[in-house]
Design a protein around this motif. Structure first.
Motif, PDB file in Angstrom:
ATOM      1  N   UNK A 287      39.318  96.324  61.367  1.00  0.00           N
ATOM      2  CA  UNK A 287      40.068  96.199  60.120  1.00  0.00           C
ATOM      3  C   UNK A 287      40.292  94.734  59.767  1.00  0.00           C
ATOM      4  N   UNK A 288      40.729  93.923  60.739  1.00  0.00           N
ATOM      5  CA  UNK A 288      41.029  92.511  60.454  1.00  0.00           C
ATOM      6  C   UNK A 288      39.764  91.694  60.232  1.00  0.00           C
ATOM      7  N   UNK A 289      38.709  91.998  60.972  1.00  0.00           N
ATOM      8  CA  UNK A 289      37.452  91.286  60.742  1.00  0.00           C
ATOM      9  C   UNK A 289      36.886  91.647  59.368  1.00  0.00           C
ATOM     10  N   UNK A 290      37.004  92.912  58.988  1.00  0.00           N
ATOM     11  CA  UNK A 290      36.532  93.314  57.662  1.00  0.00           C
ATOM     12  C   UNK A 290      37.291  92.617  56.553  1.00  0.00           C
ATOM     13  N   UNK A 291      38.608  92.513  56.705  1.00  0.00           N
ATOM     14  CA  UNK A 291      39.410  91.816  55.697  1.00  0.00           C
ATOM     15  C   UNK A 291      39.040  90.336  55.637  1.00  0.00           C
ATOM     16  N   UNK A 292      38.832  89.716  56.806  1.00  0.00           N
ATOM     17  CA  UNK A 292      38.441  88.301  56.822  1.00  0.00           C
ATOM     18  C   UNK A 292      37.087  88.100  56.157  1.00  0.00           C
ATOM     19  N   UNK A 293      36.159  89.034  56.389  1.00  0.00           N
ATOM     20  CA  UNK A 293      34.825  88.938  55.773  1.00  0.00           C
ATOM     21  C   UNK A 293      34.933  88.935  54.250  1.00  0.00           C
ATOM     22  N   UNK A 294      35.719  89.860  53.704  1.00  0.00           N
ATOM     23  CA  UNK A 294      35.876  89.934  52.245  1.00  0.00           C
ATOM     24  C   UNK A 294      36.532  88.668  51.706  1.00  0.00           C
ATOM     25  N   UNK A 295      37.585  88.218  52.366  1.00  0.00           N
ATOM     26  CA  UNK A 295      38.311  87.043  51.890  1.00  0.00           C
ATOM     27  C   UNK A 295      37.443  85.789  51.942  1.00  0.00           C
ATOM     28  N   UNK A 312      43.795  86.811  59.449  1.00  0.00           N
ATOM     29  CA  UNK A 312      43.125  88.044  59.881  1.00  0.00           C
ATOM     30  C   UNK A 312      42.254  87.796  61.110  1.00  0.00           C
ATOM     31  N   UNK A 313      41.578  86.661  61.167  1.00  0.00           N
ATOM     32  CA  UNK A 313      40.796  86.338  62.354  1.00  0.00           C
ATOM     33  C   UNK A 313      41.690  86.235  63.591  1.00  0.00           C
ATOM     34  N   UNK A 314      42.861  85.635  63.404  1.00  0.00           N
ATOM     35  CA  UNK A 314      43.798  85.512  64.528  1.00  0.00           C
ATOM     36  C   UNK A 314      44.297  86.885  64.962  1.00  0.00           C
ATOM     37  N   UNK A 315      44.584  87.765  64.000  1.00  0.00           N
ATOM     38  CA  UNK A 315      45.015  89.123  64.353  1.00  0.00           C
ATOM     39  C   UNK A 315      43.919  89.851  65.116  1.00  0.00           C
ATOM     40  N   UNK A 316      42.667  89.705  64.659  1.00  0.00           N
ATOM     41  CA  UNK A 316      41.550  90.333  65.371  1.00  0.00           C
ATOM     42  C   UNK A 316      41.432  89.783  66.785  1.00  0.00           C
ATOM     43  N   UNK A 317      41.670  88.504  66.922  1.00  0.00           N
ATOM     44  CA  UNK A 317      41.647  87.863  68.240  1.00  0.00           C
ATOM     45  C   UNK A 317      42.704  88.474  69.150  1.00  0.00           C
ATOM     46  N   UNK A 327      36.876  89.148  72.722  1.00  0.00           N
ATOM     47  CA  UNK A 327      38.017  88.267  72.468  1.00  0.00           C
ATOM     48  C   UNK A 327      37.579  86.804  72.379  1.00  0.00           C
ATOM     49  N   UNK A 328      36.731  86.376  73.310  1.00  0.00           N
ATOM     50  CA  UNK A 328      36.265  84.986  73.311  1.00  0.00           C
ATOM     51  C   UNK A 328      35.410  84.687  72.091  1.00  0.00           C
TER      52      UNK A 328
END
Length: 363
Positions: A287-295, A312-317, A327-328
């Motif tokens: 979900x967070x990676x998808x949102x970051x991709x769109x943004x 969003x990238x940080x949340x995905x992390x 994670x890395x």
């Protein structure tokens, strides 16, 4: 009757009902080909189905058509985008003497949903915001409509009551077909209601004209496996899901009063001895990676989404701590974007997620 739309067995969605100059019903909609590329069509009052002459590239997906007419002819808008080399979606406008004779398209702005109606421009952000603008100074003023906890997939209107928006989306933290919704939002009064049909089903991406309601009914295993059907029954309930504010005002609090089911975070038990600071969840990572991709895609068009994308990238992390290699990789991608402006390798991250879902990463 919609038999002529389904004769070829192809998927259809995004219906929009309106009247032509003589008061006859016209239906605009989208249909997918065998490669699942959506294109805009219209059905004439006599039942003839024709392609809208958009003149857009063949590999561009077209969706969310709307149309109105005046003495100058027809005015059509739709959302199109998703090319491999240019994934950005934009709001396009077309004008012409008839739906068969439209002049070349004009790209208005980056948008994942929205429309133009006379002096009103509406565009939605992927996450929870619909902007209503009147660049020509029309009555009613500008406003922002916020739906906390929602992804916005369509922002259309009723042709028989243009001040009533029909906003469809999906709750971020729910699963299943019941997580989609449509609300009717009255710009004149700020009243709103949820629209359901056929024994309580969400009237997803619906169009309403008088007593008739068409919606995109789920027909297959994939989310967009749908076809347009006419509702046999309809219902509505007054709600306060959406929050209206003036442009520039602070957004609503992040917490929502809308009851939504959670993802699998609390049910995900760690299978390793790796200490984590919060529950790990592949659904949330996606979900967070998808949102970051769109943004990040839309920052290329001038939108100031950098901070939200980094968030969003940080949340995905954080959500991927149970899987060390994933994670890395996300952490490296986030730091590379922050320090060097390097766009993450989305395909590589997607592959890593698939590996973890299949039981990999036993480190």
């Amino acid at each position: 009757m919609l038999d002529e739309l389904h004769s070829a067995g192809l998927m259809t969605h995004m219906p929009f009902l309106t009247f032509d100059q003589e008061g006859h019903e016209v239906l605009l909609f989208c249909q997918a080909d065998q490669q699942r590329i959506w294109k805009a069509y219209f059905r004439t009052p006599d039942g003839d189905v024709r392609r809208l002459p958009t003149a857009l590239p063949a590999d561009l997906c077209e969706c969310a058509p709307t149309a109105w007419h005046d003495d100058a002819g027809w005015h059509v808008t739709l959302i199109a985008g998703g090319k491999t080399d240019d994934p950005l979606f934009r709001l396009y406008r077309f004008d012409g003497l008839s739906l068969d004779r439209l002049r070349p398209p004009v790209a208005i702005q980056a948008a994942r949903s929205g429309h133009i109606y006379k002096d009103r421009l509406v565009h939605g952000e992927p996450e929870n915001l619909v902007h209503v603008r009147r660049p020509l100074g029309g009555a009613g003023g500008d406003k922002v409509i916020e739906l906390p906890g929602a992804f916005i997939y369509r922002a259309a209107y009723r042709a028989d009551a243009p001040d009533k928006l029909l906003i469809s989306g999906q709750w971020q933290q729910e699963e299943g077909e019941e997580n989609v919704f449509t609300i009717e939002y009255d710009l004149a009064t700020d009243t709103q209601r949820t629209i359901t049909c056929d024994d309580g089903k969400p009237a997803y991406k619906c169009t309403i004209l008088g007593d008739k309601l068409l919606y995109a009914q789920r027909t297959g295993t994939q989310f967009e496996d749908r076809r347009i059907v006419e509702a046999q029954s309809t219902a509505s309930d007054t709600t306060q899901i959406a929050i209206a504010r003036l442009p520039g005002q602070l957004p609503a609090a992040s917490s929502s009063t809308i009851p939504v089911r959670k993802c699998n975070c609390k049910n995900t038990a760690s299978s390793t001895a790796i200490p984590t600071t919060r529950p790990s969840c592949l659904e949330c990572v996606e979900k967070h990676l998808g949102a970051a991709y769109v943004l990040l895609s839309e920052t290329q068009d001038g939108y100031a989404y950098r901070l939200r994308a980094v968030g969003h990238l940080h949340e995905a992390e954080d959500e991927s701590q149970q899987w060390p290699s994933l994670h890395a990789a996300i952490r490296t991608a986030r730091k590379a974007y922050q320090t060097q402006g390097t766009t993450p390798d989305w395909q590589a991250l997607e592959k890593l997620i698939a590996e973890q879902r299949g039981g990999g990463d036993a480190e």
